[in-house]
Design a protein around this motif. Structure first.
Motif, PDB file in Angstrom:
ATOM      1  N   ASP A 309       0.837  -1.203   0.000  1.00 52.54           N
ATOM      2  CA  ASP A 309       0.000   0.000   0.000  1.00 52.54           C
ATOM      3  C   ASP A 309       0.872   1.254   0.000  1.00 52.54           C
ATOM      4  N   LEU A 310       0.365   2.298  -0.614  1.00 55.62           N
ATOM      5  CA  LEU A 310       1.102   3.559  -0.626  1.00 55.62           C
ATOM      6  C   LEU A 310       1.283   4.032   0.817  1.00 55.62           C
ATOM      7  N   ALA A 311       2.472   4.485   1.138  1.00 51.00           N
ATOM      8  CA  ALA A 311       2.740   4.956   2.503  1.00 51.00           C
ATOM      9  C   ALA A 311       2.859   6.470   2.494  1.00 51.00           C
ATOM     10  N   THR A 312       2.451   7.088   3.579  1.00 53.83           N
ATOM     11  CA  THR A 312       2.506   8.548   3.660  1.00 53.83           C
ATOM     12  C   THR A 312       3.909   8.988   4.071  1.00 53.83           C
ATOM     13  N   SER A 335      13.363   1.477  -0.756  1.00 55.66           N
ATOM     14  CA  SER A 335      13.638   2.756  -1.422  1.00 55.66           C
ATOM     15  C   SER A 335      12.318   3.365  -1.863  1.00 55.66           C
ATOM     16  N   GLY A 336      12.366   4.632  -2.173  1.00 62.63           N
ATOM     17  CA  GLY A 336      11.152   5.316  -2.592  1.00 62.63           C
ATOM     18  C   GLY A 336      11.499   6.661  -3.191  1.00 62.63           C
TER      19      GLY A 336
ATOM     20  N   SER B  39      -5.913   1.657  -2.214  1.00 65.52           N
ATOM     21  CA  SER B  39      -5.830   0.622  -1.183  1.00 65.52           C
ATOM     22  C   SER B  39      -5.121   1.142   0.058  1.00 65.52           C
ATOM     23  N   GLY B  40      -5.721   0.932   1.179  1.00 64.31           N
ATOM     24  CA  GLY B  40      -5.105   1.348   2.444  1.00 64.31           C
ATOM     25  C   GLY B  40      -5.238   2.824   2.725  1.00 64.31           C
ATOM     26  N   ASP B  77       7.494  12.967  -9.663  1.00 63.27           N
ATOM     27  CA  ASP B  77       8.879  13.434  -9.521  1.00 63.27           C
ATOM     28  C   ASP B  77       9.651  13.179 -10.807  1.00 63.27           C
ATOM     29  N   ASN B  81       7.675   8.861 -10.598  1.00 64.03           N
ATOM     30  CA  ASN B  81       6.901   8.306  -9.480  1.00 64.03           C
ATOM     31  C   ASN B  81       5.678   9.164  -9.232  1.00 64.03           C
ATOM     32  N   LEU B  83       2.797  10.668  -6.924  1.00 60.46           N
ATOM     33  CA  LEU B  83       2.675  10.999  -5.511  1.00 60.46           C
ATOM     34  C   LEU B  83       1.278  11.571  -5.290  1.00 60.46           C
ATOM     35  N   THR B  86      -2.030  14.171   0.400  1.00 56.98           N
ATOM     36  CA  THR B  86      -2.929  13.706   1.470  1.00 56.98           C
ATOM     37  C   THR B  86      -3.897  14.802   1.889  1.00 56.98           C
ATOM     38  N   ASP B 155       2.203  17.061   1.876  1.00 60.98           N
ATOM     39  CA  ASP B 155       2.454  15.678   2.286  1.00 60.98           C
ATOM     40  C   ASP B 155       1.828  14.766   1.226  1.00 60.98           C
ATOM     41  N   VAL B 156       2.483  13.653   0.965  1.00 68.38           N
ATOM     42  CA  VAL B 156       1.978  12.763  -0.103  1.00 68.38           C
ATOM     43  C   VAL B 156       2.023  11.301   0.312  1.00 68.38           C
ATOM     44  N   ARG B 157       1.213  10.523  -0.360  1.00 63.31           N
ATOM     45  CA  ARG B 157       1.341   9.069  -0.283  1.00 63.31           C
ATOM     46  C   ARG B 157       2.176   8.644  -1.484  1.00 63.31           C
ATOM     47  N   ALA B 158       3.089   7.703  -1.251  1.00 56.40           N
ATOM     48  CA  ALA B 158       3.964   7.281  -2.345  1.00 56.40           C
ATOM     49  C   ALA B 158       4.194   5.784  -2.276  1.00 56.40           C
ATOM     50  N   ALA B 159       4.640   5.231  -3.393  1.00 53.53           N
ATOM     51  CA  ALA B 159       4.963   3.800  -3.427  1.00 53.53           C
ATOM     52  C   ALA B 159       6.406   3.619  -2.989  1.00 53.53           C
ATOM     53  N   PHE B 160       6.597   2.877  -1.910  1.00 55.14           N
ATOM     54  CA  PHE B 160       7.944   2.512  -1.466  1.00 55.14           C
ATOM     55  C   PHE B 160       8.153   1.055  -1.841  1.00 55.14           C
ATOM     56  N   ARG B 161       9.394   0.720  -2.112  1.00 53.75           N
ATOM     57  CA  ARG B 161       9.649  -0.650  -2.557  1.00 53.75           C
ATOM     58  C   ARG B 161      10.579  -1.364  -1.592  1.00 53.75           C
TER      59      ARG B 161
END
Lengths: 579, 165
Positions: A309-312, A335-336, B39-40, B77, B81, B83, B86, B155-161
């Motif tokens: 899920d996307l994290a803030t 990483s992000g 999601s989430g 960005d 990516n 973003l 929120t 502030d943003v929600r982003a995909a972290f890997r």
């Protein structure tokens, strides 16, 4: 089984199941039939317990009869009646109990009252403590209270008003200095970084590593003993870390364990199964046979992801801020997108550890490309790439000037053997003997720069346990300067840096040696928490210097050129000493 | 974008709020596309579009949404990516702000009262109000011009890997 530890506390004791039989008039312990089907790590742990139990019985409980006594003489001495129980405590130390209990009565309790209590349980005094008149060792001549029942008796006695504490008179393993345990062969990466040689000097005791990830299985048998408890003393709800994916107002904010699972359960996508593996690489206790590189360090679970899920960003940044307050080292196997908030948080972690700074280890990424990911590219983090069991760079490991070091991981012939979530049917190994054991507690397919990162972070824990006065830049410098140059010599520039390997592959033993040498050079005891004034002055001076640099300038220098002169000197000295 | 020049509006609109079925239906018409949820991230709706003036689209969406939510463009960005804002702004002050400063700052910039960052006292978070019709990136830009502010960003929600192979 729980044992009262004084009036208010409990000690968790895990019974070790062993078979026993009488051989030549002596009680002898061996592995039970159920162990034959157990995983290699469980078999190794049970074997060790049997060896310890036999040694204790022969050397302590049966010592009244000489070793050369005949079976008949032994039988006459009731040696075949010796019944013991073997327990493993939360640190993995084996404790053997037979039929004695250590009792401390309330101060100045009348002897008549003491006797009445002993009589009630049919106990006789073996010996009174010569230095503490209220304390004695008692035993049960009828053997009613032996082995496990002795633990129950101790609990019962502690609950009485007359007794301050009662404790089975355990014969326990006391280790002289640091014994370096021997990991199973499947944990090849530990041998590659010279873990055992490092462990004879430092095992990471007293150092806390925060694992910022998708959660850590705090009940895992190889992790539970090393989970940091009550990290934030001002917040009683903070029992063992937090979940920053959800806000602080959320009911599960104080539960940093894996929560998100979705079929297929052995795939990372959709499942919180990554952080438990990372935690094991850093600091699995070895209690059940799987070791982290820092087996005595503590793990602070900091959950920042719920699977994919996307994290803030602000919550990830706050997780870093929290971790740098309550841990010594941060391990980030992810990483992000580059983020201003996370960048500030990384910088602020320089104020952690009482101003000495928290080293933050970050995965360089698995993109097969010539660009290091964020936050590994930040000058405030230590970028960790992946090498293989073939001594080369893993092909997926990103390359660039911000690669600080590499550490063994997947990409060659073997993956990394580490802990896996213990929830049945969940994890990279959902119960396959060939994938790390039929019990599903471990996996042998972990890897990526994800695995390399906690390995380097754990080595930093060994370094800081050896010399707690080091700053975060000192730690970086020590890891870099003691790294082993792998791959073609032409990969490295005049400064010893390679965009592929960084400064080389981490070497735990050399790093610990350098940390100890730096402590000696700075006249700091390895156990001392505070350096002598002179060393402290140097540290704060260089810290100021690095603070003045703008992030961009520091980035240009890739962090690695911001070496502290003092640390460099000490490290050089150490290198000369170790020849 | 203000503090991080590499983030630019791109690819669609995010609406943060609890939207009525009628509003969702109207939105689908406005955007010529479907509304997706994240999601989430409850109460986060995404309208993905391409080749559209996001400032104009944002204005149109704002009219439909009214006070049911905050409307912001998706940001991207340098590396592409996506973003998702929120609806909150992170503001880094030059000095740790007092309660009074936080209150006057919120009034001045027409945002909800700020909450000081528990872990970083120099920083505070402000929620953009649902009745605010300004283009979302402009709010951060205006905040950053404030003499008390070092930098500000959405502030943003982003995909972290997770970097496991």
């Amino acid at each position: 089984m729980k044992l009262r530890f004084g009036k208010d506390d409990w000690l968790e004791l895990e019974p070790v199941s062993l078979d026993s039989h009488v051989q030549r008039g002596m009680r002898t312990f061996s592995l039970g039939p159920e162990v034959a089907m157990a995983s290699p790590t469980e078999r190794a742990a049970a074997s060790r317990a049997a060896v310890v139990a036999n040694r204790v019985v022969q050397q302590v409980f049966q010592k009244s009869v000489p070793a050369y006594a005949s079976p008949a003489q032994r039988a006459a001495a009731d040696l075949d009646k010796v019944q013991t129980a073997v327990f493993s405590d939360p640190r993995g130390t084996l404790r053997v109990v037979y039929r004695e209990v250590v009792l401390r009565f309330e101060p100045n309790l009348a002897e008549a009252k003491q006797k009445a209590l002993l009589d009630k349980y049919g106990l006789q005094i073996r010996v009174r403590n010569a230095f503490q008149s209220d304390q004695l060792i008692a035993f049960d001549p009828t053997r009613k209270y032996i082995a496990e029942r002795m633990v129950e008796l101790a609990n019962e006695l502690t609950e009485t008003d007359e007794v301050v504490f009662a404790f089975p008179n355990f014969v326990s393993e006391f280790k002289r200095g640091l014994q370096a345990p021997k990991p199973i062969a499947a944990q090849w990466h530990l041998a590659t970084v010279n873990a055992r040689r490092a462990w004879s000097k430092s095992q990471g005791g007293g150092i806390v590593i925060a694992v910022l990830d998708d959660g850590v299985d705090v009940d895992h048998p190889n992790l539970a003993a090393n989970i940091k408890r009550k990290p934030d003393s001002s917040e009683p709800r903070d029992r063992f870390g937090r979940d920053f994916f959800v806000g602080e107002a959320a009911p599960d904010h104080f539960d940093p364990t894996p929560k998100r699972f979705r079929a297929p359960f052995d795939m990372m996508a959709g499942n919180d199964i990554h952080g438990t593996c990372c935690a094991g690489v850093a600091a699995a206790s070895g209690k059940k046979g799987v070791f982290g590189i820092a087996p005595r360090a503590s793990i602070l679970p900091v959950k920042i992801f719920h699977a994919d899920d996307l994290a803030t960003e602000s919550q990830v940044a706050n997780a870093i801020r929290y971790a740098s307050r309550f841990a010594d080292i941060l391990s980030c196997s992810w990483s992000g997108p580059a983020s201003p908030d996370i960048r500030f948080a990384l910088e602020e972690a320089g104020a952690g550890r009482g101003g000495k700074g928290c080293p933050i280890f970050c995965a360089t990424g698995n993109d097969f490309r010539d660009q290091v990911g964020f936050p590994a590219q930040s000058p405030f983090s230590i970028g960790v790439g992946a090498s293989t069991d073939q001594g080369d760079l893993a092909d997926y490991s990103n390359r660039g000037p911000q690669v600080s070091v590499v550490a063994p991981s997947s990409g060659g012939a073997k993956g990394i053997f580490t802990t896996d979530v213990s929830n049945p049917g969940r994890g990279f190994n959902i119960g396959n003997a060939a994938a790390g054991g039929a019990d599903g507690l471990n996996t042998n397919v972990f890897g990526g720069t994800s695995s390399a990162t906690p390995l380097a972070a754990g080595i930093a824990a060994l370094v800081l346990a050896a010399n707690s006065s080091l700053s975060r830049d000192d730690v970086r410098n020590i890891l870099q300067s003691t790294a082993e140059k792998i791959g073609p010599a032409a990969s490295y520039d005049a400064n010893g840096h390679s965009d592929r390997f960084g400064f080389g592959q981490v070497d735990a033993a050399a790093a610990v040696d350098a940390a100890l040498a730096a402590a000696a050079a700075a006249k700091v005891s390895p156990d001392a928490q505070k350096p002598v004034k002179k060393a402290a002055k140097k540290t704060s001076k260089s810290k100021k210097g690095s603070k003045k640099k703008s992030p961009k300038k520091a980035a240009k220098k890739s962090g690695r050129n911001t070496a502290k002169k003092s640390a460099k000197k000490a490290v050089k000295k150490a290198a000369r000493k170790s020849g | 974008m203000t503090s991080d020049g590499s983030r630019t509006p791109s690819g669609g609109i995010v609406i943060i709020g609890s939207l009525s079925p009628e509003t969702q239906e109207q939105l689908a018409k406005v955007a010529d596309g479907k509304i997706a949820t994240v999601s989430g991230a409850p109460q986060t709706h995404v309208l993905e579009t391409t080749g559209v003036d996001l400032r104009r689209l944002s204005e149109r969406v704002n009219k439909v949404v009214g006070t049911e939510g905050v409307v912001a463009p998706i940001l991207a960005d340098d590396e592409g990516n996506q973003l998702l804002p929120t609806g909150r702004m992170q503001v880094r002050f030059k000095e740790a702000p007092t309660d009074k400063v936080l209150q006057s700052f919120a009034r001045k910039h027409k945002v909800a009262p700020g909450e000081r960052n528990k872990w970083s006292p120099q920083q505070a978070e402000f929620a953009v109000r649902t009745d605010d019709t300004r283009y979302f990136p402009d709010v951060a830009a205006e905040m950053e011009k404030d003499s008390k502010v070092a930098t500000a960003w959405p502030d943003v929600r982003a995909a972290f890997r997770r970097e496991s192979t």
